[in-house]
Design a protein around this motif. Structure first.
Motif, mmCIF file in Angstrom:
data_model
loop_
_atom_site.group_PDB
_atom_site.id
_atom_site.type_symbol
_atom_site.label_atom_id
_atom_site.label_comp_id
_atom_site.label_asym_id
_atom_site.label_seq_id
_atom_site.Cartn_x
_atom_site.Cartn_y
_atom_site.Cartn_z
ATOM 1 N N GLU A 62 -15.208 22.669 5.383
ATOM 2 C CA GLU A 62 -14.678 24.144 5.254
ATOM 3 C C GLU A 62 -15.763 24.581 5.283
ATOM 4 O O GLU A 62 -16.593 24.275 5.098
ATOM 5 C CB GLU A 62 -14.116 24.200 4.385
ATOM 6 C CG GLU A 62 -12.347 23.584 4.230
ATOM 7 C CD GLU A 62 -10.908 24.278 3.718
ATOM 8 O OE1 GLU A 62 -11.058 25.754 3.947
ATOM 9 O OE2 GLU A 62 -10.011 24.138 3.459
ATOM 10 N N ASN A 63 -15.749 26.147 6.221
ATOM 11 C CA ASN A 63 -17.278 26.235 6.090
ATOM 12 C C ASN A 63 -18.789 25.575 6.679
ATOM 13 O O ASN A 63 -19.545 25.965 6.280
ATOM 14 C CB ASN A 63 -17.755 26.745 5.026
ATOM 15 C CG ASN A 63 -16.796 27.642 4.227
ATOM 16 O OD1 ASN A 63 -15.925 28.516 5.173
ATOM 17 N ND2 ASN A 63 -16.470 27.981 3.161
ATOM 18 N N SER A 64 -18.067 24.012 7.610
ATOM 19 C CA SER A 64 -18.785 23.637 8.536
ATOM 20 C C SER A 64 -19.786 24.577 9.628
ATOM 21 O O SER A 64 -19.335 25.718 9.918
ATOM 22 C CB SER A 64 -18.108 22.829 9.172
ATOM 23 O OG SER A 64 -19.439 21.691 10.209
ATOM 24 N N ASP A 65 -21.212 24.640 9.378
ATOM 25 C CA ASP A 65 -22.279 25.238 10.111
ATOM 26 C C ASP A 65 -22.241 24.588 11.414
ATOM 27 O O ASP A 65 -21.084 23.541 11.868
ATOM 28 C CB ASP A 65 -23.689 25.770 9.732
ATOM 29 C CG ASP A 65 -23.892 24.597 8.774
ATOM 30 O OD1 ASP A 65 -23.846 23.524 9.794
ATOM 31 O OD2 ASP A 65 -25.095 24.168 8.475
ATOM 32 N N CYS A 66 -23.138 25.474 12.170
ATOM 33 C CA CYS A 66 -23.312 24.007 13.728
ATOM 34 C C CYS A 66 -24.179 22.873 13.551
ATOM 35 O O CYS A 66 -24.162 22.261 15.111
ATOM 36 C CB CYS A 66 -24.115 25.098 14.812
ATOM 37 S SG CYS A 66 -25.941 25.618 14.096
ATOM 38 N N ASN A 67 -24.199 22.669 12.629
ATOM 39 C CA ASN A 67 -25.198 20.726 11.957
ATOM 40 C C ASN A 67 -24.314 19.976 12.901
ATOM 41 O O ASN A 67 -22.941 19.850 12.611
ATOM 42 C CB ASN A 67 -25.706 21.084 11.179
ATOM 43 C CG ASN A 67 -26.656 21.750 11.184
ATOM 44 O OD1 ASN A 67 -28.159 21.453 11.812
ATOM 45 N ND2 ASN A 67 -26.649 22.889 10.267
ATOM 46 N N ALA A 68 -24.801 18.815 12.946
ATOM 47 C CA ALA A 68 -23.765 17.584 13.358
ATOM 48 C C ALA A 68 -23.644 17.037 12.262
ATOM 49 O O ALA A 68 -24.798 16.733 11.308
ATOM 50 C CB ALA A 68 -24.462 16.738 14.229
ATOM 51 N N LYS A 69 -23.024 16.735 11.535
ATOM 52 C CA LYS A 69 -22.427 16.097 10.165
ATOM 53 C C LYS A 69 -22.009 14.831 10.747
ATOM 54 O O LYS A 69 -21.294 13.900 11.247
ATOM 55 C CB LYS A 69 -21.365 16.511 9.974
ATOM 56 C CG LYS A 69 -22.313 17.984 9.398
ATOM 57 C CD LYS A 69 -21.155 19.379 8.414
ATOM 58 C CE LYS A 69 -21.759 20.605 9.118
ATOM 59 N NZ LYS A 69 -22.069 20.701 10.138
ATOM 60 N N ARG A 70 -22.063 13.417 9.646
ATOM 61 C CA ARG A 70 -21.489 12.696 9.443
ATOM 62 C C ARG A 70 -21.301 12.001 7.940
ATOM 63 O O ARG A 70 -21.932 12.278 7.016
ATOM 64 C CB ARG A 70 -21.355 11.615 10.487
ATOM 65 C CG ARG A 70 -22.936 11.220 9.475
ATOM 66 C CD ARG A 70 -23.566 9.797 10.811
ATOM 67 N NE ARG A 70 -25.146 8.852 10.078
ATOM 68 C CZ ARG A 70 -25.086 8.056 9.201
ATOM 69 N NH1 ARG A 70 -23.597 8.354 8.478
ATOM 70 N NH2 ARG A 70 -25.873 7.849 8.727
ATOM 71 N N ASP A 105 -26.492 33.681 13.330
ATOM 72 C CA ASP A 105 -25.396 34.637 12.340
ATOM 73 C C ASP A 105 -24.088 33.823 13.117
ATOM 74 O O ASP A 105 -23.338 33.663 13.438
ATOM 75 C CB ASP A 105 -25.112 35.293 13.011
ATOM 76 C CG ASP A 105 -26.310 36.701 12.244
ATOM 77 O OD1 ASP A 105 -27.053 36.306 11.405
ATOM 78 O OD2 ASP A 105 -26.906 37.530 12.723
ATOM 79 N N ARG A 106 -24.145 32.120 14.132
ATOM 80 C CA ARG A 106 -22.235 32.146 14.206
ATOM 81 C C ARG A 106 -21.828 31.756 13.449
ATOM 82 O O ARG A 106 -22.321 31.228 12.056
ATOM 83 C CB ARG A 106 -22.983 30.271 14.680
ATOM 84 C CG ARG A 106 -23.867 30.452 16.172
ATOM 85 C CD ARG A 106 -24.031 29.142 16.832
ATOM 86 N NE ARG A 106 -25.546 28.866 16.989
ATOM 87 C CZ ARG A 106 -25.573 27.532 17.602
ATOM 88 N NH1 ARG A 106 -25.404 26.190 17.529
ATOM 89 N NH2 ARG A 106 -27.260 27.589 18.239
ATOM 90 N N PRO A 107 -20.475 31.612 13.822
ATOM 91 C CA PRO A 107 -19.891 31.573 12.397
ATOM 92 C C PRO A 107 -19.776 30.403 12.426
ATOM 93 O O PRO A 107 -19.588 29.211 12.809
ATOM 94 C CB PRO A 107 -18.115 31.723 13.302
ATOM 95 C CG PRO A 107 -18.469 31.485 14.830
ATOM 96 C CD PRO A 107 -20.228 32.303 14.893
#
Length: 153
Positions: A62-70, A105-107
């Motif tokens: 939850e509350n993930s931003d625009c970054n790629a994650k694993r 400011d990306r949601p």
């Protein structure tokens, strides 16, 4: 003679498509190394040699931003001793690795994040058993090809 044939036909129709009883998973322990068992029943398909399963592990973030994650971690194949049945064990502490871009400011969003992936052969005769730590889910998908190998010279 007709009775024997009818009895044989009735027995074959009543037999499940898979060679194992999904209610009887005695060879597979409920937990292994503190991880819970997830069982996936694969349906019988026409030509299983043309299919593969990709397995992974995941969790909702939850509350993930625009970054790629694993999710950090590995998948290890094992064999149930004395039975020879395969299983897969996820080794992960659930930590998230990712890029560190500025998102401005990306949601934020809720997204599913995946870990390592493993391609295995499709086999409906035995269950696909994956042991995962608490807080993680097993993820899987089926790949099929419409034909055999293509060749070029």
């Amino acid at each position: 003679m007709k009775r024997c044939i009818l009895l044989l036909a009735a027995t074959l129709l009543a037999t499940p498509a898979s060679a194992y009883d999904s209610e009887n998973l005695n060879p597979y322990p409920q937990t292994m190394n503190g991880k819970r068992r997830i069982v996936i029943d694969l349906p019988k398909i026409e030509d299983e040699d043309l299919a593969r399963m990709e397995i992974s592990f995941s969790k909702m973030l939850e509350n993930s931003d625009c970054n790629a994650k694993r999710i950090t971690g590995t998948i290890k194949e094992g064999t149930i001793e004395g039975w020879g049945y395969p299983y897969w064990e996820v080794n992960s502490d659930g930590n998230i690795a990712g890029t560190l871009m500025g998102c401005g400011d990306r949601p934020t969003k809720t997204e599913r994040v995946f870990g390592a992936r493993e391609m295995i052969r499709y086999n409906s005769r035995i269950p696909l058993v994956i042991y995962v730590p608490d807080g993680l889910d097993a993820a899987f998908r089926k790949f099929t090809t419409p034909g055999g190998f293509q060749t070029r010279s």
